[in-house]
Design a protein around this motif. Structure first.
Motif, PDB file in Angstrom:
ATOM      1  N   ASP A 161     -14.062   7.912  -4.474  1.00 39.32           N
ATOM      2  CA  ASP A 161     -13.862   8.726  -5.559  1.00 39.32           C
ATOM      3  C   ASP A 161     -12.298   8.905  -5.505  1.00 39.32           C
ATOM      4  O   ASP A 161     -11.734   9.426  -4.504  1.00 39.32           O
ATOM      5  N   LYS A 162     -11.760   8.724  -6.916  1.00 35.90           N
ATOM      6  CA  LYS A 162     -10.282   9.004  -6.543  1.00 35.90           C
ATOM      7  C   LYS A 162      -9.715  10.482  -6.514  1.00 35.90           C
ATOM      8  O   LYS A 162      -8.513  10.702  -5.981  1.00 35.90           O
ATOM      9  N   ARG A 163     -10.591  11.286  -6.766  1.00 35.91           N
ATOM     10  CA  ARG A 163     -10.294  12.746  -6.521  1.00 35.91           C
ATOM     11  C   ARG A 163     -10.538  13.056  -4.966  1.00 35.91           C
ATOM     12  O   ARG A 163     -10.352  14.192  -4.657  1.00 35.91           O
ATOM     13  N   SER A 174     -12.674   0.995   5.913  1.00 32.77           N
ATOM     14  CA  SER A 174     -13.651   1.495   6.396  1.00 32.77           C
ATOM     15  C   SER A 174     -14.596   2.320   5.591  1.00 32.77           C
ATOM     16  O   SER A 174     -15.488   2.806   5.544  1.00 32.77           O
ATOM     17  N   TRP A 175     -13.948   2.453   4.306  1.00 35.38           N
ATOM     18  CA  TRP A 175     -14.460   2.919   3.257  1.00 35.38           C
ATOM     19  C   TRP A 175     -15.438   2.088   2.451  1.00 35.38           C
ATOM     20  O   TRP A 175     -16.122   2.582   1.422  1.00 35.38           O
ATOM     21  N   ARG A 176     -15.419   0.843   2.669  1.00 33.54           N
ATOM     22  CA  ARG A 176     -16.319  -0.083   1.835  1.00 33.54           C
ATOM     23  C   ARG A 176     -17.888   0.245   1.715  1.00 33.54           C
ATOM     24  O   ARG A 176     -18.392   0.190   0.814  1.00 33.54           O
ATOM     25  N   THR A 215      -3.688   5.762  -5.710  1.00 34.73           N
ATOM     26  CA  THR A 215      -4.180   4.803  -6.622  1.00 34.73           C
ATOM     27  C   THR A 215      -4.156   3.425  -6.061  1.00 34.73           C
ATOM     28  O   THR A 215      -5.091   2.596  -6.135  1.00 34.73           O
ATOM     29  N   THR A 216      -3.037   3.112  -5.557  1.00 36.17           N
ATOM     30  CA  THR A 216      -2.698   1.739  -4.680  1.00 36.17           C
ATOM     31  C   THR A 216      -3.869   1.638  -3.608  1.00 36.17           C
ATOM     32  O   THR A 216      -4.368   0.483  -3.627  1.00 36.17           O
ATOM     33  N   TRP A 217      -4.183   2.583  -2.991  1.00 34.41           N
ATOM     34  CA  TRP A 217      -5.370   2.539  -2.024  1.00 34.41           C
ATOM     35  C   TRP A 217      -6.744   2.133  -2.802  1.00 34.41           C
ATOM     36  O   TRP A 217      -7.353   1.305  -2.251  1.00 34.41           O
ATOM     37  N   PHE A 218      -6.913   2.669  -3.816  1.00 34.70           N
ATOM     38  CA  PHE A 218      -8.158   2.667  -4.442  1.00 34.70           C
ATOM     39  C   PHE A 218      -8.287   1.217  -4.857  1.00 34.70           C
ATOM     40  O   PHE A 218      -9.338   0.702  -4.861  1.00 34.70           O
ATOM     41  N   LEU A 255       1.026  -1.328   0.146  1.00 32.79           N
ATOM     42  CA  LEU A 255      -0.021  -0.097   0.055  1.00 32.79           C
ATOM     43  C   LEU A 255       0.798   1.410   0.011  1.00 32.79           C
ATOM     44  O   LEU A 255       0.348   2.230   0.320  1.00 32.79           O
ATOM     45  N   GLU A 256       2.238   0.795  -0.250  1.00 35.18           N
ATOM     46  CA  GLU A 256       3.262   2.243  -0.388  1.00 35.18           C
ATOM     47  C   GLU A 256       2.385   3.272  -1.400  1.00 35.18           C
ATOM     48  O   GLU A 256       1.846   3.182  -2.249  1.00 35.18           O
TER      49      GLU A 256
END
Length: 142
Positions: free
Chosen positions: A82-84, A75-77, A65-68, A26-27
Motif C-alpha cells: 500500500d503506497k500509503r 520481504s514485502w512480496r 514510489t521508486t520502492w513500490f 532505489l534513491e
C-alpha cells in the motif's frame, strides 16, 4: 556556491537536514528537509549519528514510489503493498541500511548573547548607588 557544514563553535546555528536512501535505482527521501537550531559545538559524524538515531528510534516514512515500483523491500512480496503505508528503518533489509545518509547544511549563525549581562549590569548599578550614598553621607558628616 559552497555549502557550510561547520557545526563547531557554541554559537547558534540554523541547520537544515534530510535523511536519504542512496542505493542505486532505489534513491529516495526518507525524511523531508527539517530545520532545527543547534546551540552546541559538534561535528558531522556526531550530528549525523544523532539524527539517524532519532530517526531509527520511532521515525516513520511513506513507502517511496521508486520502492513500490521496484517491489522493494523484497520481504514485502508476500504481503499486500500500500503506497500509503508507513515504514520504519527496520523494514529496510539490514544489508541495505548502509545506504541511509544524513545530509545537512548550516544556514545562518548567530553569536550567543552574554547570559550574565543583566546580572552584571544590576550589580554595577547597585555599586554606583552604594558609592553615591557613601559619598553623599561623607559630605554630610564633614
Amino acid at each position: 556556491m559552497s555549502i557550510n557544514n561547520d557545526l563547531g563553535g557554541d554559537d547558534i546555528k540554523n541547520v537544515t537536514y534530510s535523511i536519504l536512501f542512496v542505493k542505486r535505482d532505489l534513491e529516495a527521501t526518507l525524511k523531508e528537509p527539517t530545520q532545527e537550531v543547534v546551540t552546541y559545538a559538534t561535528d558531522s559524524a556526531s550530528y549525523g549519528a544523532l539524527k539517524l538515531m532519532e530517526f531509527t528510534n520511532g521515525g516513520t516514512f511513506s513507502l517511496p514510489t521508486t520502492w513500490f515500483e521496484n517491489d522493494y523491500p523484497h520481504s514485502w512480496r508476500d504481503t499486500t503493498h500500500d503506497k500509503r503505508e508507513k515504514l520504519k528503518v527496520e523494514n529496510i533489509p539490514s544489508e541495505d541500511q548502509r545506504y541511509i545518509r544524513v545530509i545537512y547544511e548550516v544556514g545562518e549563525r548567530i553569536t550567543k548573547g552574554d547570559a550574565d549581562y543583566e546580572k552584571r549590569q544590576t550589580k554595577a548599578l547597585e555599586g554606583i548607588e552604594r558609592n553615591t550614598r557613601e559619598m553623599a553621607h561623607s559630605k554630610k558628616t564633614k
